[in-house]
Design a protein around this motif. Structure first.
Motif, PDB file in Angstrom:
ATOM      1  N   VAL A  65      48.308  64.365 153.744  1.00 13.00           N
ATOM      2  CA  VAL A  65      48.187  64.136 155.480  1.00 13.00           C
ATOM      3  C   VAL A  65      46.338  63.903 155.168  1.00 13.00           C
ATOM      4  O   VAL A  65      45.588  64.478 154.123  1.00 13.00           O
ATOM      5  CB  VAL A  65      48.089  65.899 155.665  1.00 13.00           C
ATOM      6  CG1 VAL A  65      47.211  66.501 156.478  1.00 13.00           C
ATOM      7  CG2 VAL A  65      49.458  67.067 155.068  1.00 13.00           C
ATOM      8  N   VAL A  66      45.818  63.707 156.292  1.00 15.11           N
ATOM      9  CA  VAL A  66      44.656  62.775 156.446  1.00 15.11           C
ATOM     10  C   VAL A  66      44.089  63.654 157.701  1.00 15.11           C
ATOM     11  O   VAL A  66      45.025  64.102 158.683  1.00 15.11           O
ATOM     12  CB  VAL A  66      44.702  61.494 156.655  1.00 15.11           C
ATOM     13  CG1 VAL A  66      45.494  60.701 155.409  1.00 15.11           C
ATOM     14  CG2 VAL A  66      45.057  61.007 157.295  1.00 15.11           C
ATOM     15  N   THR A  67      42.944  63.071 157.775  1.00 11.14           N
ATOM     16  CA  THR A  67      41.666  63.124 158.826  1.00 11.14           C
ATOM     17  C   THR A  67      40.531  62.182 158.942  1.00 11.14           C
ATOM     18  O   THR A  67      40.768  61.321 158.699  1.00 11.14           O
ATOM     19  CB  THR A  67      41.060  64.700 159.056  1.00 11.14           C
ATOM     20  OG1 THR A  67      40.818  65.019 160.371  1.00 11.14           O
ATOM     21  CG2 THR A  67      40.101  64.929 158.075  1.00 11.14           C
ATOM     22  N   MET A  68      40.061  62.632 160.242  1.00  5.67           N
ATOM     23  CA  MET A  68      38.899  61.317 160.865  1.00  5.67           C
ATOM     24  C   MET A  68      38.523  61.688 160.656  1.00  5.67           C
ATOM     25  O   MET A  68      37.684  62.612 159.082  1.00  5.67           O
ATOM     26  CB  MET A  68      38.556  61.015 161.987  1.00  5.67           C
ATOM     27  CG  MET A  68      39.907  61.491 163.614  1.00  5.67           C
ATOM     28  SD  MET A  68      39.161  62.310 164.662  1.00  5.67           S
ATOM     29  CE  MET A  68      38.334  61.642 164.873  1.00  5.67           C
ATOM     30  N   THR A  69      37.820  60.104 159.896  1.00  8.19           N
ATOM     31  CA  THR A  69      36.586  59.554 159.073  1.00  8.19           C
ATOM     32  C   THR A  69      34.916  59.240 159.887  1.00  8.19           C
ATOM     33  O   THR A  69      34.336  59.258 159.473  1.00  8.19           O
ATOM     34  CB  THR A  69      36.014  59.526 157.627  1.00  8.19           C
ATOM     35  OG1 THR A  69      36.763  57.883 158.407  1.00  8.19           O
ATOM     36  CG2 THR A  69      37.469  59.949 156.601  1.00  8.19           C
ATOM     37  N   ARG A  70      35.865  58.502 160.722  1.00  8.63           N
ATOM     38  CA  ARG A  70      34.867  57.954 161.633  1.00  8.63           C
ATOM     39  C   ARG A  70      34.845  58.527 163.009  1.00  8.63           C
ATOM     40  O   ARG A  70      36.312  58.624 163.578  1.00  8.63           O
ATOM     41  CB  ARG A  70      34.942  56.506 161.393  1.00  8.63           C
ATOM     42  CG  ARG A  70      34.640  56.179 161.072  1.00  8.63           C
ATOM     43  CD  ARG A  70      34.583  54.780 160.231  1.00  8.63           C
ATOM     44  NE  ARG A  70      35.730  54.362 159.523  1.00  8.63           N
ATOM     45  CZ  ARG A  70      36.162  54.366 158.436  1.00  8.63           C
ATOM     46  NH1 ARG A  70      35.882  54.626 157.649  1.00  8.63           N
ATOM     47  NH2 ARG A  70      37.647  54.419 157.938  1.00  8.63           N
ATOM     48  N   PRO A  71      34.222  57.867 163.975  1.00  7.72           N
ATOM     49  CA  PRO A  71      34.812  58.746 165.537  1.00  7.72           C
ATOM     50  C   PRO A  71      36.142  57.821 165.867  1.00  7.72           C
ATOM     51  O   PRO A  71      36.396  56.947 165.619  1.00  7.72           O
ATOM     52  CB  PRO A  71      33.089  58.497 165.888  1.00  7.72           C
ATOM     53  CG  PRO A  71      32.111  58.155 165.134  1.00  7.72           C
ATOM     54  CD  PRO A  71      33.138  57.297 164.055  1.00  7.72           C
ATOM     55  N   LEU A 112      55.494  59.027 154.907  1.00  4.66           N
ATOM     56  CA  LEU A 112      54.498  59.924 155.925  1.00  4.66           C
ATOM     57  C   LEU A 112      53.451  60.286 155.963  1.00  4.66           C
ATOM     58  O   LEU A 112      53.377  60.992 154.997  1.00  4.66           O
ATOM     59  CB  LEU A 112      55.668  61.222 156.719  1.00  4.66           C
ATOM     60  CG  LEU A 112      55.685  61.949 157.876  1.00  4.66           C
ATOM     61  CD1 LEU A 112      56.320  61.476 158.707  1.00  4.66           C
ATOM     62  CD2 LEU A 112      56.523  63.028 157.462  1.00  4.66           C
ATOM     63  N   GLU A 113      53.251  59.922 156.715  1.00  3.01           N
ATOM     64  CA  GLU A 113      51.381  60.663 157.139  1.00  3.01           C
ATOM     65  C   GLU A 113      51.100  61.434 158.576  1.00  3.01           C
ATOM     66  O   GLU A 113      51.914  61.018 159.829  1.00  3.01           O
ATOM     67  CB  GLU A 113      50.510  58.867 157.375  1.00  3.01           C
ATOM     68  CG  GLU A 113      49.405  59.273 157.101  1.00  3.01           C
ATOM     69  CD  GLU A 113      48.088  58.699 157.237  1.00  3.01           C
ATOM     70  OE1 GLU A 113      47.473  58.066 155.974  1.00  3.01           O
ATOM     71  OE2 GLU A 113      47.831  57.837 157.943  1.00  3.01           O
ATOM     72  N   ILE A 114      50.613  62.567 158.313  1.00  2.00           N
ATOM     73  CA  ILE A 114      49.727  62.940 159.407  1.00  2.00           C
ATOM     74  C   ILE A 114      48.713  63.360 159.518  1.00  2.00           C
ATOM     75  O   ILE A 114      48.026  63.830 158.621  1.00  2.00           O
ATOM     76  CB  ILE A 114      50.718  64.669 158.979  1.00  2.00           C
ATOM     77  CG1 ILE A 114      52.122  64.420 159.167  1.00  2.00           C
ATOM     78  CG2 ILE A 114      50.355  66.061 160.412  1.00  2.00           C
ATOM     79  CD1 ILE A 114      52.787  65.401 158.164  1.00  2.00           C
TER      80      ILE A 114
END
Ligand code: SF4
Length: 317
Positions: free
Chosen positions: A205-211, A173-175
């Motif tokens: 659990v990840v976040t954005m690295t680019r716009p 699973l990815e969030i």
């Protein structure tokens, strides 16, 4: 051979050396996520169709195998949108398994179609399924994922739980968190309960690295990521975005290196490279232009698409 639907292989944190299959041939998706790297969804739909036929994809995959390169750790169904929208998915999974019997067959999915028992039956043919679930709070889900009308987070969650009961393979699973959109404590609490019920084999659990697609969408900071990862028992720390290979955090020099290495293996378009490396098309284009200037790669147009390849690589007509 110039490939349209086979890309990579790329290094994936979750799957190892992964060879990608594009089941859509364009940005066709049941969501229009604000962070989507591919850009705005061109066709927002829940309609299943053979957007790219199994025959076309498997023909390329067979050609890739015939080149005699190293067998990948995984063959991953994904592409420029939501792969479960392709009604030939079962045939594609079976064909990929026949070609690569000892390789993990994986599917990246936003899980929206898991409400459909037929889709779940088809997905269960894979060895690993990598669903995403960004928020169980309806308003947040609508804000970050902007799905087709009628898709609710509760419906998607129920579909995933039903799938867990039916599927004997791995679920990763990815969030993805975007600042001020889905990083609320309410969402964290709901996802924690959900993860306890789903018992995925791995949570990232990840976040954005680019716009993303929408201006003003920002990543969460490291402290928020750490707190969420701890609360959800997430896997090893990793920044990046949906389905992102490890190359997602490459600096310019490493991007050039990866682009050159990838093009030495096979001709690809800028978009294919961007997808393969988990880098933005803008970054990849800059790397491609730098390599073109040094003569390390050359371009060739085939059926209206510009493919790049290593200067020693012969492109078939
Ligand atoms: S991030 Fe994935 S689910 Fe969201 S719009 Fe892009 S392709 Fe679709």
């Amino acid at each position: 051979m110039a490939y349209r639907y086979v890309f990579g292989p790329v290094m994936s944190g979750r799957l190892g050396r992964s060879l990608g299959l594009d089941l859509l041939g364009g940005h066709i998706c049941s969501m229009d996520c604000v962070y989507c790297e591919v850009g705005a969804t061109r066709n927002l739909t829940l309609e299943r169709r053979p957007y790219v036929s199994a025959a076309a994809i498997l023909k390329e995959l067979a050609a890739w195998k015939a080149e005699g390169l190293d067998t990948p750790d995984a063959v991953t169904l994904g592409g420029l949108g939501e792969p479960t929208l392709n009604s030939d998915m079962a045939e594609i999974i079976a064909g990929a398994r026949a070609l690569f019997p000892d390789t993990v067959i994986a599917v990246l999915t936003n899980a929206t179609l898991m409400t459909d028992p037929q889709v779940r039956r088809e997905l269960a043919l894979a060895d690993a399924v990598l669903p995403s679930m960004d928020s169980l709070v309806e308003a947040e889900f609508a804000a970050i994922n902007r799905p087709c009308p009628g898709v609710t987070p509760q419906g998607v969650a129920q579909g995933l739980l039903a799938f867990r009961q039916e599927f004997t393979g791995k679920i990763f699973l990815e969030i993805l968190l975007a600042k001020g959109i889905n990083d609320s404590d309410e969402n964290l609490g709901r996802l924690k309960t959900f993860c306890q019920q789903l018992a995925p084999d791995r949570v990232d659990v990840v976040t954005m690295t680019r716009p993303g697609t929408v201006k003003g969408t920002h990543p969460v900071d490291g402290a928020v990521l750490s707190r969420w990862r701890k609360a959800l028992g997430a896997g090893k720390a990793r920044t990046g975005e949906r389905g992102e290979p490890e190359a997602g955090t490459l600096d310019e020099a490493r991007t050039i290196e990866f682009v050159q290495a990838s093009l030495a293996r096979r001709p690809q378009t800028v978009l294919q490279l961007a997808q393969a490396l988990g880098a933005s098309p803008h970054t990849v284009r800059a790397a491609v232009e730098a390599l073109e200037r040094t003569g390390g790669i050359v371009a060739r147009t085939d059926r209206g698409e510009t493919y790049y390849h290593g200067s020693g690589h012969i492109l078939e007509a």
